[in-house]
Design a protein around this motif. Sequence first.
Motif, PDB file in Angstrom:
ATOM      1  N   LEU A  70       0.830  -1.210   0.000  1.00 49.72           N
ATOM      2  CA  LEU A  70       0.000   0.000   0.000  1.00 49.72           C
ATOM      3  C   LEU A  70       0.860   1.254   0.000  1.00 49.72           C
ATOM      4  O   LEU A  70       1.948   1.261   0.581  1.00 49.72           O
ATOM      5  N   ARG A  72       1.850   4.669   1.553  1.00 46.50           N
ATOM      6  CA  ARG A  72       1.833   4.919   2.995  1.00 46.50           C
ATOM      7  C   ARG A  72       0.600   5.704   3.442  1.00 46.50           C
ATOM      8  O   ARG A  72       0.020   5.404   4.477  1.00 46.50           O
ATOM      9  N   LEU A  76      -2.021   4.539   6.311  1.00 43.91           N
ATOM     10  CA  LEU A  76      -2.241   5.315   7.533  1.00 43.91           C
ATOM     11  C   LEU A  76      -3.643   5.913   7.602  1.00 43.91           C
ATOM     12  O   LEU A  76      -4.052   6.414   8.658  1.00 43.91           O
ATOM     13  N   THR A  83       1.347   9.938  12.579  1.00 42.48           N
ATOM     14  CA  THR A  83       2.288  10.990  12.202  1.00 42.48           C
ATOM     15  C   THR A  83       2.385  10.929  10.674  1.00 42.48           C
ATOM     16  O   THR A  83       1.654  10.185  10.030  1.00 42.48           O
ATOM     17  N   SER A  85       4.606   9.505   9.055  1.00 34.38           N
ATOM     18  CA  SER A  85       5.199   8.257   8.601  1.00 34.38           C
ATOM     19  C   SER A  85       4.735   7.030   9.377  1.00 34.38           C
ATOM     20  O   SER A  85       5.096   5.913   9.004  1.00 34.38           O
ATOM     21  N   GLY A  86       3.972   7.216  10.441  1.00 35.65           N
ATOM     22  CA  GLY A  86       3.624   6.034  11.222  1.00 35.65           C
ATOM     23  C   GLY A  86       2.360   6.145  12.039  1.00 35.65           C
ATOM     24  O   GLY A  86       1.739   7.211  12.111  1.00 35.65           O
ATOM     25  N   PHE A  87       1.985   5.009  12.616  1.00 30.66           N
ATOM     26  CA  PHE A  87       0.798   4.915  13.457  1.00 30.66           C
ATOM     27  C   PHE A  87       1.167   5.375  14.863  1.00 30.66           C
ATOM     28  O   PHE A  87       2.043   4.785  15.497  1.00 30.66           O
ATOM     29  N   ARG A  88       0.469   6.426  15.352  1.00 26.61           N
ATOM     30  CA  ARG A  88       0.795   6.893  16.703  1.00 26.61           C
ATOM     31  C   ARG A  88      -0.082   6.150  17.706  1.00 26.61           C
ATOM     32  O   ARG A  88      -1.294   6.040  17.524  1.00 26.61           O
ATOM     33  N   VAL A  89       0.581   5.636  18.743  1.00 29.94           N
ATOM     34  CA  VAL A  89      -0.143   4.863  19.766  1.00 29.94           C
ATOM     35  C   VAL A  89       0.279   5.367  21.146  1.00 29.94           C
ATOM     36  O   VAL A  89       1.351   5.964  21.283  1.00 29.94           O
ATOM     37  N   PRO A  90      -0.556   5.141  22.147  1.00 29.49           N
ATOM     38  CA  PRO A  90      -0.124   5.471  23.505  1.00 29.49           C
ATOM     39  C   PRO A  90       1.109   4.652  23.843  1.00 29.49           C
ATOM     40  O   PRO A  90       1.239   3.517  23.389  1.00 29.49           O
ATOM     41  N   SER A  91       2.006   5.224  24.605  1.00 27.20           N
ATOM     42  CA  SER A  91       3.212   4.488  24.959  1.00 27.20           C
ATOM     43  C   SER A  91       2.844   3.217  25.709  1.00 27.20           C
ATOM     44  O   SER A  91       2.073   3.253  26.661  1.00 27.20           O
TER      45      SER A  91
ATOM     46  N   PRO B  43       9.623   4.164   7.096  1.00 26.10           N
ATOM     47  CA  PRO B  43       8.619   3.448   7.873  1.00 26.10           C
ATOM     48  C   PRO B  43       7.306   3.286   7.111  1.00 26.10           C
ATOM     49  O   PRO B  43       6.876   4.185   6.372  1.00 26.10           O
ATOM     50  N   ASN B  44       6.674   2.140   7.282  1.00 21.57           N
ATOM     51  CA  ASN B  44       5.333   1.869   6.762  1.00 21.57           C
ATOM     52  C   ASN B  44       5.222   2.004   5.242  1.00 21.57           C
ATOM     53  O   ASN B  44       4.199   2.435   4.725  1.00 21.57           O
ATOM     54  N   THR B  47       3.609  -2.410   3.607  1.00 17.95           N
ATOM     55  CA  THR B  47       2.467  -2.951   4.345  1.00 17.95           C
ATOM     56  C   THR B  47       1.314  -3.224   3.381  1.00 17.95           C
ATOM     57  O   THR B  47       1.279  -2.685   2.277  1.00 17.95           O
ATOM     58  N   ALA B 144       8.746   6.899  27.694  1.00 20.74           N
ATOM     59  CA  ALA B 144       8.272   7.584  26.494  1.00 20.74           C
ATOM     60  C   ALA B 144       6.773   7.842  26.595  1.00 20.74           C
ATOM     61  O   ALA B 144       6.016   7.028  27.104  1.00 20.74           O
ATOM     62  N   GLU B 145       6.323   8.961  26.083  1.00 18.95           N
ATOM     63  CA  GLU B 145       4.912   9.337  26.199  1.00 18.95           C
ATOM     64  C   GLU B 145       4.082   8.652  25.119  1.00 18.95           C
ATOM     65  O   GLU B 145       3.111   7.987  25.396  1.00 18.95           O
ATOM     66  N   ALA B 146       4.490   8.871  23.880  1.00 17.73           N
ATOM     67  CA  ALA B 146       3.772   8.258  22.775  1.00 17.73           C
ATOM     68  C   ALA B 146       4.773   7.468  21.944  1.00 17.73           C
ATOM     69  O   ALA B 146       5.969   7.738  21.981  1.00 17.73           O
ATOM     70  N   SER B 147       4.249   6.503  21.200  1.00 15.07           N
ATOM     71  CA  SER B 147       5.125   5.708  20.353  1.00 15.07           C
ATOM     72  C   SER B 147       4.550   5.685  18.946  1.00 15.07           C
ATOM     73  O   SER B 147       3.361   5.924  18.748  1.00 15.07           O
ATOM     74  N   VAL B 148       5.433   5.402  17.998  1.00 20.26           N
ATOM     75  CA  VAL B 148       4.991   5.316  16.613  1.00 20.26           C
ATOM     76  C   VAL B 148       5.307   3.905  16.124  1.00 20.26           C
ATOM     77  O   VAL B 148       6.393   3.384  16.383  1.00 20.26           O
ATOM     78  N   VAL B 149       4.324   3.276  15.460  1.00 15.63           N
ATOM     79  CA  VAL B 149       4.524   1.908  15.002  1.00 15.63           C
ATOM     80  C   VAL B 149       4.916   1.906  13.524  1.00 15.63           C
ATOM     81  O   VAL B 149       4.280   2.568  12.704  1.00 15.63           O
TER      82      VAL B 149
END
Lengths: 100, 484
Positions: A70, A72, A76, A83, A85-91, B43-44, B47, B144-149
């Motif tokens: 796909l 990007r 997303l 963001t 470039s990526g999926f933002r998740v709670p830490s 990144p990404n 997929t 870390a507060e938030a993370s990016v996958v």
Amino acid sequence: MIDREQVLHVARLARLELTDAEVERMARELSGILDHLERIVELDLDHVEPTSHVVALENVLRPDEPRPSLARERALAGAPDATDSGFRVPSPGAAAANGS
Amino acid sequence: MTTVTTTPTERAYEPVIGLEIHVQLRTQTKMFCGCALSFGDDPNTHTCPVCLGHPGTLPVPNAEAIHFALMIGLALECELAPRSIFHRKNYFYPDLPKGYQISQFDIPLWRSGRLGDVRVHRVHLEEDAAKLVHAGSSGRIHGAEASVVDFNRGGTPLVEIVTEPDLSSSEQAGEWLRLLRATLKRLGVSDVNMDEGSLRCDANVSIRPVGTATLGTKTELKNMNSFRFLERGIAAEVARQEELLRGGGEVEQETLHFDPRTGGLSALRSKEESHDYRYFPEPDLVPLAPTQAMIDRARTALPELPGARAQRLERELGLPGDVARLLAFRSELGDFYESALSADGATDPHTLASWVTVELVARLGDVDPAESPVAPEALAELVRLISARSVSGSAAKEVLDAMVADGGRPEAIVVERGLGLAGAGELDAVVDRAIEANPDAAEKVRAGTAKAMGAIVGAVMRETKGRADGGEVQRMVRERLGLG
């Protein structure tokens, strides 16, 4: 008999939030399922192979050939938070504090 | 301070160690979808709905990943399951989009194998998780507060290898992992790069009183992404457990994270959650029952493995064990060595082995000699010149320097640079002068102090710029001093 604590444990593993009424109902329904399984256990199944799958197929494989991925932005697009470039998740560190 | 003596009870524990190794397979595509494998891409960008875990998608196993897994099981002398199945391992973590990892559970592809003196418990196939990039602080999970996958890695084919608890020291664990790494590399099924995570190792560690057979409570050590960290992590955990038991405490079953900066260990997840994975058969994948043709193809693809190669080099050529293992474990060195050996049947295998594993490695480091300007037959020629005493050892090193820099044939380099061994006629005069110039040393040698010889031999070497054969010079000196 499945008790309230067991229901809450399984619900937490599945990340489900249940009301008290739902916990009662789940305890009843899950107990019913287990009762049914106990009836099956009474059968003589010594000579029956465990059935993990109901279709008579084996070795359905694919050749190791790349196919387009796909774009990007499309990947997303369905994310609740992202963001550029990526999926933002709670830490997960924060989740770990809650015991996950 | 009084001297502390170690009583037998203070050293009465022995470590019991098992390893769990995850190997990323070097296929073109992911385990269950056609996305290309990549390392270091944006990144990404690799997929699709399957590896992102979208509802309604179906996984289809990669035939090449299964071929590689078959090769690994054969190389580790395992027993194949005639019909193995995939399971869902359920847990929630942001790097796992489906809420489960497709893995294998009670019927793994392979069981009961062996590599070297360590038994292999099981070998199974699964998919890798995605990569969490921790926004904000240090890159560690905590804080870390938030993370990016980044889902590029998600779905990469993984083979998990679990050993029996047959290792009894951190050094032995490191040594065995090196053998496994060399074996997997030789198979060509993985990049086996610990830095990049294509080879990852966890360790299960417990200790028990020496001489007992029961297993103590074990802890699981994660995140040791180099051989050094693996050895340090295990050593630190063994020490921690010993201190606990000696102090009357008990080891708690837990997962520990080794921090290479501090050398310390910290608990990762709470134990009551960590093993509640509720495995059940993956309904979207049919069983895997390798056919005879698949097994034959995997067997045919097996090269000679490092363990067998080391034994062969030791047995057939009489090489010392450590040299044979170095040539076998770094197969590019072994390939270069054997290629040089076959280029010139007259080359002495021992001298050649030493020039490959010591001199060449000292100059090339980790570079594959096949990628260097040094041709195998040229090194064989150099070793033949050394054996024939046509060049001295130090001149030969200079020749090798030139070969590493610019390639070329040793005989030509020797002529070009005037590095040929000084002939007897030339040496006669040089040796005479050296004795004259060192009367004290000469007297001591006459009186029986053999090591005084060094001053005279050194003078000869300086004057000939290393082109003299040390043994021959010593013989000539002794002869002149009436000791011959």
